[in-house]
Design a protein around this motif. Structure first.
Motif, short mmCIF file in Angstrom:
data_model
loop_
_atom_site.label_atom_id
_atom_site.label_comp_id
_atom_site.label_asym_id
_atom_site.label_seq_id
_atom_site.Cartn_x
_atom_site.Cartn_y
_atom_site.Cartn_z
N SER A 79 6.98 -5.76 -8.42
CA SER A 79 6.70 -6.54 -7.23
C SER A 79 5.36 -7.25 -7.40
N PRO A 80 5.21 -8.46 -6.86
CA PRO A 80 3.97 -9.23 -7.07
C PRO A 80 2.72 -8.52 -6.57
N ASP A 81 2.86 -7.66 -5.57
CA ASP A 81 1.67 -6.98 -5.03
C ASP A 81 1.46 -5.60 -5.64
N HIS A 82 2.29 -5.25 -6.65
CA HIS A 82 2.13 -3.97 -7.35
C HIS A 82 2.15 -2.81 -6.34
N ALA A 83 3.15 -2.84 -5.46
CA ALA A 83 3.19 -1.90 -4.34
C ALA A 83 3.26 -0.44 -4.79
N ALA A 84 4.08 -0.14 -5.80
CA ALA A 84 4.24 1.26 -6.22
C ALA A 84 2.95 1.81 -6.82
N TYR A 85 2.24 0.97 -7.57
CA TYR A 85 0.95 1.37 -8.15
C TYR A 85 -0.06 1.63 -7.04
N ARG A 86 -0.16 0.72 -6.09
CA ARG A 86 -1.12 0.87 -5.00
C ARG A 86 -0.80 2.11 -4.17
N GLU A 87 0.50 2.39 -3.99
CA GLU A 87 0.89 3.57 -3.22
C GLU A 87 0.36 4.85 -3.87
N LEU A 88 0.51 4.95 -5.18
CA LEU A 88 0.04 6.15 -5.86
C LEU A 88 -1.49 6.19 -5.95
N MET A 89 -2.12 5.04 -6.13
CA MET A 89 -3.57 5.01 -6.17
C MET A 89 -4.17 5.49 -4.85
N LEU A 90 -3.54 5.14 -3.74
CA LEU A 90 -4.07 5.48 -2.42
C LEU A 90 -3.52 6.80 -1.88
N ASN A 91 -2.60 7.41 -2.60
CA ASN A 91 -1.98 8.66 -2.15
C ASN A 91 -3.04 9.75 -1.97
N GLY A 92 -3.16 10.26 -0.76
CA GLY A 92 -4.13 11.31 -0.48
C GLY A 92 -5.53 10.82 -0.16
N ARG A 93 -5.74 9.51 -0.14
CA ARG A 93 -7.07 8.98 0.17
C ARG A 93 -7.44 9.33 1.60
N ARG A 94 -8.69 9.75 1.75
CA ARG A 94 -9.17 10.16 3.07
C ARG A 94 -10.32 9.27 3.54
N GLY A 95 -10.19 7.98 3.26
CA GLY A 95 -11.20 7.04 3.72
C GLY A 95 -12.31 6.77 2.73
N GLU A 96 -12.23 7.30 1.50
CA GLU A 96 -13.26 7.04 0.51
C GLU A 96 -13.40 5.54 0.26
N ARG A 97 -14.63 5.11 -0.01
CA ARG A 97 -14.91 3.68 -0.13
C ARG A 97 -14.44 3.10 -1.46
N VAL A 98 -14.33 3.94 -2.48
CA VAL A 98 -13.94 3.48 -3.82
C VAL A 98 -12.72 4.27 -4.29
N VAL A 99 -11.78 3.58 -4.92
CA VAL A 99 -10.61 4.21 -5.52
C VAL A 99 -10.66 3.90 -7.01
N ALA A 100 -10.65 4.95 -7.85
CA ALA A 100 -10.91 4.78 -9.28
C ALA A 100 -9.68 5.03 -10.13
N ASP A 101 -9.37 4.09 -10.99
CA ASP A 101 -8.34 4.23 -12.02
C ASP A 101 -9.07 4.34 -13.36
N ILE A 102 -9.08 5.55 -13.93
CA ILE A 102 -9.80 5.81 -15.18
C ILE A 102 -8.78 5.94 -16.31
N THR A 103 -8.54 4.85 -17.02
CA THR A 103 -7.53 4.82 -18.08
C THR A 103 -8.15 4.17 -19.32
N PRO A 104 -8.62 4.96 -20.28
CA PRO A 104 -9.27 4.39 -21.47
C PRO A 104 -8.39 3.42 -22.25
N ALA A 105 -7.06 3.54 -22.15
CA ALA A 105 -6.17 2.63 -22.87
C ALA A 105 -6.32 1.19 -22.38
N TYR A 106 -6.90 0.99 -21.20
CA TYR A 106 -7.12 -0.38 -20.72
C TYR A 106 -8.09 -1.14 -21.62
#
Length: 299
Positions: A101-128
């Motif tokens: 999907s153009p908005d990468h909905a499934a990725y964003r869903e998992l990135m935000l899963n369990g977020r409790r209002g934190e200001r930063v969401v981190a994806d730490i993937t050295p393969a990038y």
């Protein structure tokens, strides 16, 4: 869960440069949310050279989860929408890799899963660190205020640490080898492409700066990472509270494994001459004194 849009942080690596320690640090940070799995491997599954392999690995993990009794009835935290670890979470990972999907909905869903209002969401993937400008442009498109972090370690020491880790964990390519020097020889022959792609800091920096504003990029040095001064500066750049780290905590180490011979070390060092030259020109006196470029002293 807060509905305020967080700032996305993409930590691009480098591999064997403290990213696992940093993930552990962020897990305990009140202002930073990290997903349940350390390495999302999302953008490299779209743009990377191993994209089909990444998706297949997730499919295999889901098949295993479906065939075994995992025994996880409760989520890790009460506010996790998708519980981890669970068959449901493995299914969500696979959907993430097949969603286009153009908005990468499934990725964003998992990135935000369990977020409790934190200001930063981190994806730490050295393969990038193996990606190119088109991938970084897409990462920026879905999160225009995103920040990109790259941690550099002495190129020779990072390469040796990476090869030693492969010697221990990647059984298939080295099953018939006698020792670490044989794996290093394969690298010099060009058959360890993953290790080679992760050793080209110059290529990554050029590709990243083609599309990402310089103010949204932070370069750190592994040799100075484990200090209050560095972590304070990183937290200030992220706009979050300062937090001291456990600088004596060892998350993953290859220190007990075989070392390449002195002659093999010299040969590996020589292949990195252009990298050292680029970095010296780019960062000058900021480079840690422990780094020794080829021809400037013992590796």
């Amino acid at each position: 869960m807060s509905t305020d849009a967080p700032t996305f942080l993409y930590c691009l690596g480098a591999q064997k440069a403290g990213t696992t320690w940093l993930h552990d640090y962020f897990c305990d940070h009140p202002d930073v949310h990290v997903p349940a799995v350390k390495e999302m491997h999302y953008f490299d599954s779209i743009f990377g050279e191993e994209k089909r392999a990444t998706t297949q690995r997730r499919a295999n993990m889901l098949a295993r989860a479906l065939s075994e009794k995992w025994g996880y009835a409760q989520p890790r935290r009460d506010d996790d929408v998708i519980p981890f670890p669970s068959v449901e979470y493995q299914g969500a990972l696979l959907r993430m890799h097949t969603d286009r999907s153009p908005d990468h909905a499934a990725y964003r869903e998992l990135m935000l899963n369990g977020r409790r209002g934190e200001r930063v969401v981190a994806d730490i993937t050295p393969a990038y660190s193996t990606l190119e400008a088109d991938a970084f442009a897409e990462m920026l498109r879905i999160a225009p205020d995103a920040k990109f972090l790259f941690i550099m370690r002495d190129p020779l020491k990072r390469l040796i640490s990476s090869l030693r880790m492969r010697h221990v964990t990647d059984v298939a390519p080295v099953v018939a080898l006698q020792g670490i020097d044989q794996l290093c020889e394969l690298y010099l022959e060009g058959s360890q492409l993953g290790a080679e792609r992760r050793s080209t800091y110059a290529r990554l920096i050029r590709e990243l700066e083609k599309v990402v504003p310089r103010a949204q990029i932070c370069y750190l040095f592994y040799e100075r990472l484990f200090t209050d001064a560095t972590m304070d500066a990183l937290n200030d750049w992220l706009g979050v509270a300062r937090k001291p780290g456990d600088y004596n905590k060892v998350i993953w180490s290859t220190s007990g494994n075989d070392q390449p011979s002195p002659e093999m070390t010299r040969r590996l060092h020589a292949t990195l001459a252009d990298e050292y030259a680029f970095l010296a020109d780019r960062f000058g006196s900021d480079i840690p004194e422990k780094w020794v470029a080829p021809g400037k002293g013992r590796p």
